[in-house]
Design a protein around this motif. Structure first.
Motif, PDB file in Angstrom:
ATOM      1  N   ASP A   1      36.472-110.716 -49.894  1.00 11.27           N
ATOM      2  CA  ASP A   1      36.484-109.322 -50.343  1.00 11.27           C
ATOM      3  C   ASP A   1      37.883-108.727 -50.217  1.00 11.27           C
ATOM      4  O   ASP A   1      38.305-107.917 -51.061  1.00 11.27           O
ATOM      5  CB  ASP A   1      35.498-108.489 -49.519  1.00 11.27           C
ATOM      6  CG  ASP A   1      34.050-108.869 -49.779  1.00 11.27           C
ATOM      7  OD1 ASP A   1      33.769-109.409 -50.875  1.00 11.27           O
ATOM      8  OD2 ASP A   1      33.212-108.634 -48.898  1.00 11.27           O
ATOM      9  N   ALA A   2      38.586-109.136 -49.176  1.00 12.82           N
ATOM     10  CA  ALA A   2      39.958-108.659 -48.980  1.00 12.82           C
ATOM     11  C   ALA A   2      40.850-109.111 -50.133  1.00 12.82           C
ATOM     12  O   ALA A   2      41.690-108.342 -50.629  1.00 12.82           O
ATOM     13  CB  ALA A   2      40.513-109.167 -47.653  1.00 12.82           C
ATOM     14  N   LEU A   3      40.673-110.345 -50.582  1.00 10.85           N
ATOM     15  CA  LEU A   3      41.453-110.864 -51.701  1.00 10.85           C
ATOM     16  C   LEU A   3      41.159-110.065 -52.976  1.00 10.85           C
ATOM     17  O   LEU A   3      42.081-109.694 -53.712  1.00 10.85           O
ATOM     18  CB  LEU A   3      41.142-112.346 -51.922  1.00 10.85           C
ATOM     19  CG  LEU A   3      41.800-113.000 -53.156  1.00 10.85           C
ATOM     20  CD1 LEU A   3      43.310-112.848 -53.120  1.00 10.85           C
ATOM     21  CD2 LEU A   3      41.402-114.477 -53.237  1.00 10.85           C
ATOM     22  N   SER A   4      39.891-109.782 -53.223  1.00 15.24           N
ATOM     23  CA  SER A   4      39.521-108.988 -54.403  1.00 15.24           C
ATOM     24  C   SER A   4      40.149-107.602 -54.346  1.00 15.24           C
ATOM     25  O   SER A   4      40.626-107.067 -55.358  1.00 15.24           O
ATOM     26  CB  SER A   4      37.997-108.852 -54.498  1.00 15.24           C
ATOM     27  OG  SER A   4      37.398-110.106 -54.701  1.00 15.24           O
ATOM     28  N   MET A   5      40.158-107.009 -53.154  1.00 12.15           N
ATOM     29  CA  MET A   5      40.722-105.669 -52.999  1.00 12.15           C
ATOM     30  C   MET A   5      42.239-105.688 -53.154  1.00 12.15           C
ATOM     31  O   MET A   5      42.833-104.771 -53.745  1.00 12.15           O
ATOM     32  CB  MET A   5      40.330-105.093 -51.639  1.00 12.15           C
ATOM     33  CG  MET A   5      40.556-103.601 -51.499  1.00 12.15           C
ATOM     34  SD  MET A   5      39.587-102.597 -52.658  1.00 12.15           S
ATOM     35  CE  MET A   5      37.923-102.849 -52.019  1.00 12.15           C
TER      36      MET A   5
ATOM     37  N   GLY B   1      48.523-113.171 -53.054  1.00 11.70           N
ATOM     38  CA  GLY B   1      48.892-114.585 -53.049  1.00 11.70           C
ATOM     39  C   GLY B   1      48.776-115.218 -51.673  1.00 11.70           C
ATOM     40  O   GLY B   1      48.268-116.331 -51.518  1.00 11.70           O
ATOM     41  N   MET B   2      49.213-114.501 -50.660  1.00  8.24           N
ATOM     42  CA  MET B   2      49.144-115.019 -49.293  1.00  8.24           C
ATOM     43  C   MET B   2      47.697-115.113 -48.802  1.00  8.24           C
ATOM     44  O   MET B   2      47.329-116.053 -48.103  1.00  8.24           O
ATOM     45  CB  MET B   2      49.991-114.152 -48.367  1.00  8.24           C
ATOM     46  CG  MET B   2      51.478-114.224 -48.700  1.00  8.24           C
ATOM     47  SD  MET B   2      52.529-113.166 -47.671  1.00  8.24           S
ATOM     48  CE  MET B   2      52.527-114.098 -46.145  1.00  8.24           C
ATOM     49  N   LEU B   3      46.870-114.127 -49.203  1.00  9.58           N
ATOM     50  CA  LEU B   3      45.444-114.195 -48.847  1.00  9.58           C
ATOM     51  C   LEU B   3      44.775-115.384 -49.533  1.00  9.58           C
ATOM     52  O   LEU B   3      43.976-116.103 -48.919  1.00  9.58           O
ATOM     53  CB  LEU B   3      44.736-112.899 -49.258  1.00  9.58           C
ATOM     54  CG  LEU B   3      44.946-111.687 -48.343  1.00  9.58           C
ATOM     55  CD1 LEU B   3      44.453-110.410 -49.023  1.00  9.58           C
ATOM     56  CD2 LEU B   3      44.223-111.885 -47.011  1.00  9.58           C
TER      57      LEU B   3
END
Length: 234
Positions: free
Chosen positions: A167-171, A193-195
């Motif tokens: 979810d963090a990547l989507s956000m 990119g890092m996530l």
């Protein structure tokens, strides 16, 4: 549901056609039309006037003073934050010191109230209250695209700390595309990119770092090349 919607539109279309047919007939006799519809026209006009007066009154006598009160409350909380008094800045515990929380809760419909939700969210994040921070940030809205991007970026950090990495990547992806500002877009594209790299989603990570390599080299000092290489072996 779609069929119901189509039938409704079709019925409204039929009624509209019939209405204009009636107008065409009556156009030959204006006096007859006005006499026939005088009551309905008077009511409609009266409703319109009431709506305009209501909107004007709301702006002048409710929203105007609320904006002024909200701004004063926000600035008082901001001063405490500038002075390093984060607990007082957060507030929400007394009427005497509403802080950002109280300002948001009381004046959430105003710009100052919404900005208070944003600031309160950042303070809650620093305190390690990541779910509270996320919820407050989610209540912030603005026409300023950079602020919206920062909001999504902070929400991504909250989700990361809540162990919701996908979810963090989507956000973070939302943050990267929310603004037209080049540096803001670069910053959150790199975060995404890092996530993605941490999640071993190497193809996605490569996409983000390649975008940086193509569009934002001025900000990156060649770091994206190293990250692209990492996607091959990490």
């Amino acid at each position: 549901m779609a069929d119901l919607h189509n039938k409704k539109n079709e019925q409204e279309g039929i009624e509209t056609v019939e209405f204009f047919k009636d107008l065409d007939k009556e156009a030959l006799n204006i006096e007859s039309f006005l006499e026939k519809n005088a009551r309905a026209l008077s009511i409609a006009f009266g409703v319109l006037i009431l709506a305009v007066l209501g909107w004007f009154g709301y702006q002048q006598f409710i929203l105007g003073p609320k904006n002024e009160e909200a701004t004063k409350s926000y600035l008082a909380a901001q001063k405490n934050l500038t002075d390093g008094k984060e607990d007082l800045a957060l507030g929400g515990k007394s009427v005497a010191n509403p802080g950002f929380l109280g300002t948001y809760e009381e004046y959430g419909s105003t710009k100052a109230g919404k900005l208070s939700a944003y600031n309160a969210g950042l303070i809650e994040f620093k305190k390690g209250n990541f779910q509270k921070a996320y919820d407050l940030l989610d209540n912030f809205s603005s026409n300023n695209k950079v602020l919206v991007a920062l909001k999504y970026g902070a929400m991504a950090d909250c989700l990361s700390n809540l162990n919701k990495a996908d979810d963090a990547l989507s956000m973070a992806d939302k943050a990267a595309s929310a603004s037209d500002d080049a540096y803001t877009t670069y910053y959150f594209t790199k975060k995404a990119g890092m996530l993605a790299l941490a999640l071993k989603k190497n193809a996605e990570a490569k996409k983000y770092f390649s975008t940086i390599d193509e569009k934002y080299q001025d900000y990156d000092n060649g770091q994206s090349d190293a990250f692209i290489e990492m996607t091959k072996y990490y």
